[in-house]
Design an enzyme around this catalytic site. Structure first.
Site, PDB file in Angstrom:
ATOM      1  N   SER A  42     -61.171  16.895  11.505  1.00  0.00           N
ATOM      2  CA  SER A  42     -60.642  18.240  11.597  1.00  0.00           C
ATOM      3  C   SER A  42     -61.798  19.258  11.060  1.00  0.00           C
ATOM      4  O   SER A  42     -62.626  18.988   9.882  1.00  0.00           O
ATOM      5  CB  SER A  42     -59.547  18.570  10.490  1.00  0.00           C
ATOM      6  N   TYR A  85     -56.350  17.104   2.113  1.00  0.00           N
ATOM      7  CA  TYR A  85     -56.450  16.698   3.608  1.00  0.00           C
ATOM      8  C   TYR A  85     -58.015  16.965   3.866  1.00  0.00           C
ATOM      9  O   TYR A  85     -58.510  16.210   4.721  1.00  0.00           O
ATOM     10  CB  TYR A  85     -55.434  18.016   4.232  1.00  0.00           C
TER      11      TYR A  85
END
Length: 292
Positions: free
Chosen positions: A144, A158
């Site tokens: 990501s 995350y």
């Protein structure tokens, strides 16, 4: 890899979102596709839907955070097909936005177990067998931009997991190239706009034994629809990336042999240069504030 016809492709997190779109795209290219997911019901529904378009599809329940489960997936794939040509380590989860000191041990245990260790388990289970086959192959790890390129302060758990994915993939590819293998690794950065995926509601699959030790802060959890509605209410219209188009972009990146697969990846240069400048000056590269 110029053609995926008759190639064996494994996609983790394949029951929904990006994984489902990747599976659909590979099937459309004539590949033999194995989708895995921890969610039995969603996996069954997706298998039924994708099978209707024809081709060879298998669905296997897998918990990527458990090495034995991933090894069982690899056993099943190689027993039936004798090969794996494309491994898409795509499964991922997230937890509520929070200050690092307000996260809990189980937040880290769950997210790192799926997002980071899950990819390591995939590599450990599949790559030795892919190497032994002597055939051309690709390992595509889903990272990501939030972590791999420009981490967000309020998404520490995350972002940390995805930064680890990026570094792991760099190391993996360097080793595969340096040892003159026929395998390559690449990083897939889902991009192009806001992504309507299951990452918004991954708490539905959070194991009871890894539940948060304290309640999430108010407003820290929301669905994709709630987020988009909230943005619209304050006058912000955000672009939404079509997941099937994103999957086709990823397949094109694999054909081109790209190490970084990302829509608009040229824009990362200035972001990373500015990050490096701040680090070289001894500064924190993340701006102050919750959404810095």
């Amino acid at each position: 890899m110029q053609s995926f016809k008759d190639k064996v492709v494994v996609v983790t997190g394949g029951a929904s979102g990006i994984g489902k779109s990747l599976a659909r795209a590979f099937l459309g290219e004539g590949a033999k596709v194995v989708i895995s997911d921890v969610e039995q019901g969603a996996l069954d529904r997706t298998a039924s839907e994708l099978s209707a378009q024809g081709g060879t599809l298998r669905a296997i329940v897998t918990n990527v955070s458990k090495p034995d489960s991933v090894n069982a997936l690899a056993d099943a794939v190689f027993e039936e097909f004798g090969a794996c040509h494309v491994l898409c380590n795509n499964a991922g989860v997230s937890v509520p936005n929070n200050n690092v000191w307000d996260t809990t041990p189980n937040d880290w245990q769950w997210v790192l177990g799926v997002n980071l260790r899950g990819i390591a388990h995939g590599i450990q289970a599949f790559v030795p067998r892919m190497l032994a086959s002597g055939e051309e192959g690709i390992v595509m790890n889903t990272s990501s931009g939030d972590g791999g390129i420009s981490p967000l302060a309020d998404q520490s758990v995350y972002a940390s997991s995805k930064a680890g994915v990026s570094i792991m993939t760099e190391c993996l590819n360097a080793q595969l190239v340096g040892q003159n293998t026929r395998l390559r690794a690449c990083i897939f950065y889902p991009s192009g706009g806001i992504l309507p995926t299951g990452i918004w509601t991954t708490k539905r699959n959070r194991p009871a034994e890894l539940a948060r030790e304290k309640p999430a802060p108010d407003g820290a959890e929301m669905t994709f629809e709630e987020f988009m509605s909230g943005m619209k209410d304050i006058g912000i219209e955000l672009p939404v990336q079509d997941l099937d188009e994103l999957a086709q972009f990823a397949l094109n990146g694999l054909r081109e042999g790209d190490f970084v697969i990302m829509i608009g990846r040229e824009s990362m240069e200035e972001t990373l240069v500015e990050r490096a400048r701040k680090l070289a000056r001894g500064q924190c590269p993340i701006e102050h504030g919750l959404h810095g």
